[in-house]
Design an enzyme around this catalytic site. Structure first.
Site, PDB file in Angstrom:
ATOM      1  CB  SER A 140      -9.136   9.998   4.941  1.00  0.00           C
ATOM      2  OG  SER A 140      -9.466   8.620   4.793  1.00  0.00           O
ATOM      3  CE  LYS A 193      -8.939   3.368  -1.337  1.00  0.00           C
ATOM      4  NZ  LYS A 193      -7.684   3.624  -0.607  1.00  0.00           N
ATOM      5  CB  SER A 256      -1.534   6.762  -1.969  1.00  0.00           C
ATOM      6  OG  SER A 256      -1.874   5.476  -2.455  1.00  0.00           O
ATOM      7  CD  GLU A 283      -5.259  -4.318   2.943  1.00  0.00           C
ATOM      8  OE1 GLU A 283      -5.407  -5.298   2.184  1.00  0.00           O
ATOM      9  OE2 GLU A 283      -5.490  -4.356   4.156  1.00  0.00           O
TER      10      GLU A 283
END
Length: 337
Positions: A140, A193, A256, A283
């Site tokens: 998402s 991920k 992203s 992150e």
């Protein structure tokens, strides 16, 4: 049944999730520590730094004080950076006056302890002050959810009834929720991920094409699965939304921030410069360190993660790192060995 929800963290994802909840008819309070940002949300119904050109529902009320945000609510949704989870959870435990469901949509591992976010929340918010803890995760981008692009993600809790509660909160014609009871797998996939997404961005920045992209994502998923299984996860979780699904969306898109950070590294930018100019938390950088330490302690082989760690934390030349990982000894393709 309409619920009262506190959303903690008015970044892009927190704002997008608050929008979904408000559009579903729930009462939403959106807390943040930046007074100017909260004033903007309340006055102009925008959050330009995180979601440019998006008008958020006027029913969302921005809140400056955490205590005010969590009073008299049915559920609390944490969408703050991993490094802030413990501190915010401690304050929630002091301030809450109901027994709300605790939901989190953050993705990472705590530095030093290597703990998953649900573990931190369970430590800091006593059972007497909460219902079950639920993880909300999957492929998402906030930018796409905010404009009602079709999205499917997972709600995971050890108690299926709690996952069903979150499913009911969020489900609508553009936002679909599946349920799961494998909290370890969902959280592990969500955190790890981001590491592979940095690598995928770097591959693109170095000028490699689709073959290399497929290689790093496929073998990256093998690493995620190996560490997750060693932590107690169900291996099937990693071929679902919070595994391969989240990896695809995070490892292939300019939306992203982890991919963008890796892409800039691949183009020769220094890490400090990349993080300074990103404007949002990346992150995957902190998660790489935690995952490498955790893999070492569990004796799990993660060569891609180690390579990214060497680039991020040991200053290894990224071109040389890409060559060396290709020259490793030949292996049998076995996902869990």
């Amino acid at each position: 049944m309409k619920q009262k929800i506190a959303v903690l963290g008015p970044g892009s994802w927190g704002t997008a999730l608050a929008q979904v909840l408000a559009e579903n008819g729930h009462t939403v309070k959106l807390w943040g520590h930046n007074p100017a940002q909260i004033d903007e949300i309340n006055t102009y119904h925008t959050n330009r730094h995180y979601l440019p050109n998006i008008k958020i529902p006027t029913s969302i009320k921005g809140i400056k004080e955490l205590k005010e945000a969590v009073i008299d609510v049915d559920a609390i949704l944490f969408v703050v950076p991993t490094k802030a989870i413990r501190e915010v959870a401690k304050e929630v435990a002091i301030s809450v006056n109901t027994k709300p469901y605790i939901i989190h949509a953050s993705k990472g591992l705590e530095q030093g302890t290597h703990k998953r976010i649900s573990e931190i929340l369970s430590e800091e918010i006593p059972e007497s002050k909460r219902q079950e803890i639920i993880v909300l995760s999957g492929p998402s981008h906030a930018e796409e959810v905010a404009v009602h692009d079709i999205t499917t993600i997972t709600a995971a809790s050890e108690k299926l009834e709690a996952a069903n509660y979150v499913q009911d909160l969020f489900m609508n014609d553009y936002f679909r929720i599946y349920t799961n009871t494998d909290v370890i797998g969902v959280e592990t996939g969500a955190a790890l991920k981001n590491i592979i997404a940095i690598g995928a961005g770097a591959i693109a920045g170095l000028g490699f094409g689709d073959n290399a992209k497929a290689a790093i994502m496929t073998r990256g998923l093998a690493e995620i699965s190996r560490l997750g299984v060693a932590m107690g996860a169900d291996p099937l979780t990693f071929i679902g939304l919070s595994g391969v699904g989240d990896l695809i969306v995070t490892g292939t898109s300019v939306h992203s921030r982890n991919w963008r950070a890796g892409n800039l590294l691949g183009k020769g930018k220094k890490l400090d410069e990349v993080l300074e100019n990103m404007g949002m938390i990346v992150e995957g950088v902190a998660t790489t360190k935690a995952a490498m330490e955790l893999a070492t302690s569990l004796n799990v082989d993660m060569p891609i993660t180690k390579t990214i760690y060497n680039v991020l934390y040991e200053g290894k030349d990224i071109h040389q790192a890409a060559k060396e990982i290709m020259l490793r000894d030949g292996k049998v393709e076995n996902e869990f060995s």
